[in-house]
Motif scaffolding. Structure first.
Motif, PDB file in Angstrom:
ATOM      1  N   GLN A  65       0.830  -1.207   0.000  1.00 51.96           N
ATOM      2  CA  GLN A  65       0.000   0.000   0.000  1.00 51.96           C
ATOM      3  C   GLN A  65       0.865   1.257   0.000  1.00 51.96           C
ATOM      4  O   GLN A  65       0.536   2.251  -0.647  1.00 51.96           O
ATOM      5  N   TRP A  66       1.990   1.224   0.725  1.00 53.73           N
ATOM      6  CA  TRP A  66       2.897   2.377   0.774  1.00 53.73           C
ATOM      7  C   TRP A  66       3.494   2.649  -0.600  1.00 53.73           C
ATOM      8  O   TRP A  66       3.549   3.793  -1.054  1.00 53.73           O
ATOM      9  N   VAL A  67       3.930   1.592  -1.270  1.00 57.35           N
ATOM     10  CA  VAL A  67       4.501   1.736  -2.615  1.00 57.35           C
ATOM     11  C   VAL A  67       3.441   2.242  -3.590  1.00 57.35           C
ATOM     12  O   VAL A  67       3.706   3.117  -4.417  1.00 57.35           O
ATOM     13  N   ALA A  68       2.213   1.703  -3.496  1.00 59.31           N
ATOM     14  CA  ALA A  68       1.135   2.117  -4.394  1.00 59.31           C
ATOM     15  C   ALA A  68       0.764   3.586  -4.172  1.00 59.31           C
ATOM     16  O   ALA A  68       0.515   4.329  -5.128  1.00 59.31           O
ATOM     17  N   PRO A  96       4.769  10.051   4.385  1.00 62.29           N
ATOM     18  CA  PRO A  96       5.373   9.723   5.678  1.00 62.29           C
ATOM     19  C   PRO A  96       5.845   8.274   5.712  1.00 62.29           C
ATOM     20  O   PRO A  96       5.476   7.453   4.870  1.00 62.29           O
ATOM     21  N   GLU A  97       6.664   7.970   6.699  1.00 61.83           N
ATOM     22  CA  GLU A  97       7.048   6.584   6.935  1.00 61.83           C
ATOM     23  C   GLU A  97       5.825   5.787   7.395  1.00 61.83           C
ATOM     24  O   GLU A  97       4.781   6.350   7.739  1.00 61.83           O
ATOM     25  N   LEU A  98       5.960   4.488   7.423  1.00 60.36           N
ATOM     26  CA  LEU A  98       4.860   3.616   7.814  1.00 60.36           C
ATOM     27  C   LEU A  98       4.566   3.671   9.312  1.00 60.36           C
ATOM     28  O   LEU A  98       5.450   3.947  10.127  1.00 60.36           O
ATOM     29  N   LEU A  99       3.300   3.407   9.631  1.00 67.10           N
ATOM     30  CA  LEU A  99       2.833   3.211  11.001  1.00 67.10           C
ATOM     31  C   LEU A  99       3.025   4.416  11.911  1.00 67.10           C
ATOM     32  O   LEU A  99       3.169   4.278  13.120  1.00 67.10           O
ATOM     33  N   ARG A 100       3.063   5.607  11.305  1.00 71.64           N
ATOM     34  CA  ARG A 100       3.097   6.838  12.091  1.00 71.64           C
ATOM     35  C   ARG A 100       2.017   7.769  11.555  1.00 71.64           C
ATOM     36  O   ARG A 100       1.793   7.837  10.345  1.00 71.64           O
ATOM     37  N   SER A 101       1.364   8.499  12.437  1.00 72.49           N
ATOM     38  CA  SER A 101       0.310   9.421  12.019  1.00 72.49           C
ATOM     39  C   SER A 101       0.666  10.835  12.447  1.00 72.49           C
ATOM     40  O   SER A 101       1.480  11.043  13.351  1.00 72.49           O
ATOM     41  N   GLY A 102       0.041  11.797  11.797  1.00 73.21           N
ATOM     42  CA  GLY A 102       0.274  13.184  12.179  1.00 73.21           C
ATOM     43  C   GLY A 102      -0.364  14.150  11.205  1.00 73.21           C
ATOM     44  O   GLY A 102      -0.641  13.815  10.052  1.00 73.21           O
ATOM     45  N   GLN A 103      -0.606  15.341  11.688  1.00 73.85           N
ATOM     46  CA  GLN A 103      -1.151  16.414  10.852  1.00 73.85           C
ATOM     47  C   GLN A 103       0.014  17.183  10.225  1.00 73.85           C
ATOM     48  O   GLN A 103       1.052  17.365  10.837  1.00 73.85           O
ATOM     49  N   TYR A 104      -0.188  17.611   8.986  1.00 72.56           N
ATOM     50  CA  TYR A 104       0.853  18.382   8.313  1.00 72.56           C
ATOM     51  C   TYR A 104       0.239  19.610   7.644  1.00 72.56           C
ATOM     52  O   TYR A 104      -0.950  19.632   7.306  1.00 72.56           O
ATOM     53  N   THR A 105       1.053  20.634   7.467  1.00 76.23           N
ATOM     54  CA  THR A 105       0.680  21.807   6.679  1.00 76.23           C
ATOM     55  C   THR A 105       1.804  22.069   5.691  1.00 76.23           C
ATOM     56  O   THR A 105       2.959  22.239   6.086  1.00 76.23           O
ATOM     57  N   VAL A 106       1.455  22.064   4.404  1.00 74.49           N
ATOM     58  CA  VAL A 106       2.446  22.310   3.361  1.00 74.49           C
ATOM     59  C   VAL A 106       2.174  23.680   2.735  1.00 74.49           C
ATOM     60  O   VAL A 106       1.029  24.017   2.433  1.00 74.49           O
ATOM     61  N   THR A 107       3.224  24.472   2.579  1.00 75.58           N
ATOM     62  CA  THR A 107       3.138  25.785   1.936  1.00 75.58           C
ATOM     63  C   THR A 107       4.084  25.787   0.741  1.00 75.58           C
ATOM     64  O   THR A 107       5.268  25.455   0.885  1.00 75.58           O
ATOM     65  N   TYR A 130      -3.816  15.266   6.885  1.00 82.52           N
ATOM     66  CA  TYR A 130      -3.543  14.301   7.947  1.00 82.52           C
ATOM     67  C   TYR A 130      -3.082  12.989   7.334  1.00 82.52           C
ATOM     68  O   TYR A 130      -3.679  12.489   6.378  1.00 82.52           O
ATOM     69  N   PHE A 131      -1.996  12.431   7.885  1.00 88.61           N
ATOM     70  CA  PHE A 131      -1.514  11.122   7.483  1.00 88.61           C
ATOM     71  C   PHE A 131      -1.926  10.115   8.548  1.00 88.61           C
ATOM     72  O   PHE A 131      -1.442  10.168   9.678  1.00 88.61           O
ATOM     73  N   PRO A 132      -2.831   9.176   8.225  1.00 83.35           N
ATOM     74  CA  PRO A 132      -3.231   8.173   9.210  1.00 83.35           C
ATOM     75  C   PRO A 132      -2.207   7.040   9.295  1.00 83.35           C
ATOM     76  O   PRO A 132      -1.611   6.660   8.285  1.00 83.35           O
ATOM     77  N   ALA A 133      -2.013   6.494  10.504  1.00 83.81           N
ATOM     78  CA  ALA A 133      -1.036   5.424  10.690  1.00 83.81           C
ATOM     79  C   ALA A 133      -1.510   4.114  10.070  1.00 83.81           C
ATOM     80  O   ALA A 133      -0.693   3.303   9.620  1.00 83.81           O
ATOM     81  N   ASP A 134      -2.833   3.900  10.054  1.00 81.81           N
ATOM     82  CA  ASP A 134      -3.349   2.607   9.623  1.00 81.81           C
ATOM     83  C   ASP A 134      -3.585   2.505   8.123  1.00 81.81           C
ATOM     84  O   ASP A 134      -3.987   1.455   7.626  1.00 81.81           O
ATOM     85  N   LYS A 135      -3.319   3.596   7.380  1.00 80.28           N
ATOM     86  CA  LYS A 135      -3.550   3.570   5.942  1.00 80.28           C
ATOM     87  C   LYS A 135      -2.435   4.337   5.232  1.00 80.28           C
ATOM     88  O   LYS A 135      -2.434   5.569   5.218  1.00 80.28           O
ATOM     89  N   PRO A 136      -1.449   3.644   4.674  1.00 79.86           N
ATOM     90  CA  PRO A 136      -0.354   4.325   3.985  1.00 79.86           C
ATOM     91  C   PRO A 136      -0.872   5.270   2.906  1.00 79.86           C
ATOM     92  O   PRO A 136      -1.749   4.913   2.118  1.00 79.86           O
ATOM     93  N   SER A 137      -0.356   6.482   2.900  1.00 85.82           N
ATOM     94  CA  SER A 137      -0.856   7.485   1.958  1.00 85.82           C
ATOM     95  C   SER A 137       0.268   8.417   1.550  1.00 85.82           C
ATOM     96  O   SER A 137       1.360   8.410   2.125  1.00 85.82           O
ATOM     97  N   ALA A 138      -0.006   9.219   0.542  1.00 87.76           N
ATOM     98  CA  ALA A 138       0.932  10.235   0.056  1.00 87.76           C
ATOM     99  C   ALA A 138       0.109  11.327  -0.595  1.00 87.76           C
ATOM    100  O   ALA A 138      -0.993  11.084  -1.099  1.00 87.76           O
ATOM    101  N   ALA A 139       0.638  12.546  -0.593  1.00 90.50           N
ATOM    102  CA  ALA A 139      -0.039  13.675  -1.229  1.00 90.50           C
ATOM    103  C   ALA A 139       0.810  14.159  -2.396  1.00 90.50           C
ATOM    104  O   ALA A 139       2.034  14.266  -2.287  1.00 90.50           O
ATOM    105  N   GLY A 140       0.154  14.436  -3.530  1.00 89.02           N
ATOM    106  CA  GLY A 140       0.853  14.926  -4.706  1.00 89.02           C
ATOM    107  C   GLY A 140       0.213  16.196  -5.233  1.00 89.02           C
ATOM    108  O   GLY A 140      -1.019  16.272  -5.343  1.00 89.02           O
ATOM    109  N   TYR A 141       1.022  17.207  -5.557  1.00 83.25           N
ATOM    110  CA  TYR A 141       0.531  18.493  -6.065  1.00 83.25           C
ATOM    111  C   TYR A 141       1.292  18.834  -7.349  1.00 83.25           C
ATOM    112  O   TYR A 141       2.516  18.751  -7.394  1.00 83.25           O
ATOM    113  N   ARG A 142       0.549  19.257  -8.382  1.00 81.25           N
ATOM    114  CA  ARG A 142       1.168  19.624  -9.661  1.00 81.25           C
ATOM    115  C   ARG A 142       1.023  21.121  -9.897  1.00 81.25           C
ATOM    116  O   ARG A 142      -0.058  21.690  -9.684  1.00 81.25           O
ATOM    117  N   PHE A 143       2.095  21.781 -10.324  1.00 80.96           N
ATOM    118  CA  PHE A 143       2.057  23.220 -10.575  1.00 80.96           C
ATOM    119  C   PHE A 143       3.131  23.568 -11.589  1.00 80.96           C
ATOM    120  O   PHE A 143       4.043  22.781 -11.863  1.00 80.96           O
TER     121      PHE A 143
END
Length: 454
Positions: free
Chosen positions: A62-65, A165-176, A86-99
């Motif tokens: 899931q992390w690779v996908a 984020p790395e696996l199995l860690r959660s946290g809120q983020y703000t990207v500027t 927010y990055f949840p620990a139980d669900k691998p995720s990533a955010a992508g932005y195009r500009f």
């Protein structure tokens, strides 16, 4: 709970956690692949997952996908841009932005994280190629709990920023994500608001085009070096009057300062940013105009380029966050019929989908007054914050007419958390045509076929 491999084998969760903690504590130099300095933190982490065979677990896959999806389907944004997610620990995720950023500008990225157990976040910037859009090229990266990245744009091509984020860690983020000029402004005490004549405007009744910008200021205002470099020429010409040429070796270009009242440097002199090169005037063919500096940029082997992006500082701040952060990573539902999901957080952005009232969406982040959401089919887009509500208050409570699986997702092939018996009472939180999001009597949330209620 077990994390499945692609084969019939499995790793117990405590083993996965232990191995990931070891990966996080090891320095890159302690791994075989760590000796390759060109690898980003993300690449080193992915290689370490593979070495530990964690890429064969369901969580690792899931992390690779998620990493690949962030590059394949990034959300288009306009800079300056700011988003909280927010990055949840139980669900691998990533955010992508195009500009897209103009040549002569630099992109500046800042990421701030919050949480009790803040994850390490990998930040990577990619440049895309129209001839090969499926293979973006990494051009910059960073990976710490306090992330900052700056990169000068060489070509006006679409760029993709990926956060993961790395696996199995959660946290809120703000990207500027903001832009800025790569050069200092060439007139002391002024900025790009002093530019009154721009690149490409007609000159000599249309016989030629303006190959620079004109910056107006009082006579004898100091004209300064926009970059550290070497003065290559100091002379007088019929058109430019008293001129100074400054070589910018780093960027393989020459800066041209014309119409000076006087020059204060000599050929071969090395200067620093802000050093005075001359004083503002109107010599040469500017004798009939008010004092101003003609500023040009000539790239080696290419000729003149528009200098305005190189010195223009956009002072527009990113939109302030107006959404409710308690909805981050939570299911919400649409409040109105025919609600438009847009590709970007703007009413002018293209429509991605149209949802009916009570349709469920999961909130991934927020920018300004918009929520970035994931639809039940996995697509991501933006919905105005005024058109969503939480699902704390159920739409209705009812008894099932027949046995029904409580599914993890709104897909008939999804795994079932449990089986609900006929006459089971559920609270309906949101509705799609074929599946409803419900909560059972024990508080478990999942999806059931809508047919089970009829």
């Amino acid at each position: 709970m077990m994390f499945k491999k692609s084969t019939s084998q499995a790793f117990p969760v405590y083993i996965v956690v232990s191995m990931l903690l070891m990966l996080g504590s090891c320095s890159p130099q302690n791994t075989l692949r760590g000796v390759f300095k060109s690898q980003s933190g993300h690449e080193k982490y992915a290689a370490a997952l593979k070495d530990a065979k964690l890429d064969q677990t369901g969580l690792g896959q899931q992390w690779v996908a998620a990493s690949a999806k962030a590059l394949q389907a990034p959300v288009p944004v306009t800079l300056p841009f700011k988003e909280t997610g927010y990055f949840p620990a139980d669900k691998p995720s990533a955010a992508g932005y195009r500009f897209t950023v103009k040549r002569g500008q630099k992109v500046a990225v800042r990421v701030e994280t919050k949480g009790q157990n803040v994850p390490q976040v990998f930040l990577d910037l990619f440049e895309t190629d129209a001839a090969n859009p499926g293979n973006p090229k990494r051009v910059a990266s960073a990976d710490t709990t306090s992330l900052q990245l700056e990169y000068e744009i060489d070509e006006e091509l679409p760029h993709i920023l990926r956060l993961q984020p790395e696996l199995l860690r959660s946290g809120q983020y703000t990207v500027t994500i903001e832009t800025g000029p790569v050069l200092a402004f060439p007139v002391q005490g002024k900025d790009s608001r002093a530019v009154q004549s721009f690149w490409g405007q007609d000159r000599d009744a249309g016989a030629r085009r303006h190959e620079g910008i004109d910056i107006f200021a009082p006579r004898r205002t100091p004209v300064v070096a926009s970059v550290e470099g070497v003065v290559s020429r100091v002379n007088t010409t019929p058109i430019g009057g008293k001129v100074v040429w400054l070589t910018d070796v780093k960027r393989q270009q020459s800066l041209y300062y014309a119409h000076l009242d006087s020059q204060t440097v000599e050929p071969g002199q090395r200067v620093a940013v802000g050093d005075t090169l001359g004083l503002m005037g109107n010599t040469g063919n500017a004798i009939t105009t008010a004092p101003h500096l003609h500023f040009g940029i000539y790239q080696f082997g290419q000729g003149a380029v528009d200098p305005f992006p190189y010195v223009h500082q956009d002072r527009t701040p990113p939109a302030a966050l107006q959404i409710d952060t308690k909805n981050l990573n939570a299911w919400t539902r649409v409040t109105k019929e025919k609600t438009t999901v847009r590709e970007a957080p703007a009413t002018s952005s293209a429509s991605l989908a149209t949802l009916g009232r009570h349709a469920p969406v999961q909130v991934l982040g927020g920018s300004g007054s918009w929520y970035r959401v994931q639809l039940a089919d996995g697509r991501q887009g933006y919905i105005s914050g005024s058109l969503l509500e939480g699902v704390e208050k159920p739409l209705q409570s009812l008894k099932l007419k027949r046995e029904a699986p409580l599914l993890e997702t709104s897909n008939p092939e999804a795994a079932a958390k449990q089986t609900l018996t006929p006459d089971s009472t559920v609270r309906v939180l949101a509705k799609l045509d074929d599946f409803w999001l419900v909560k059972d009597q024990k508080g478990e949330t999942g999806w059931i076929p809508a047919s089970a209620t009829r």
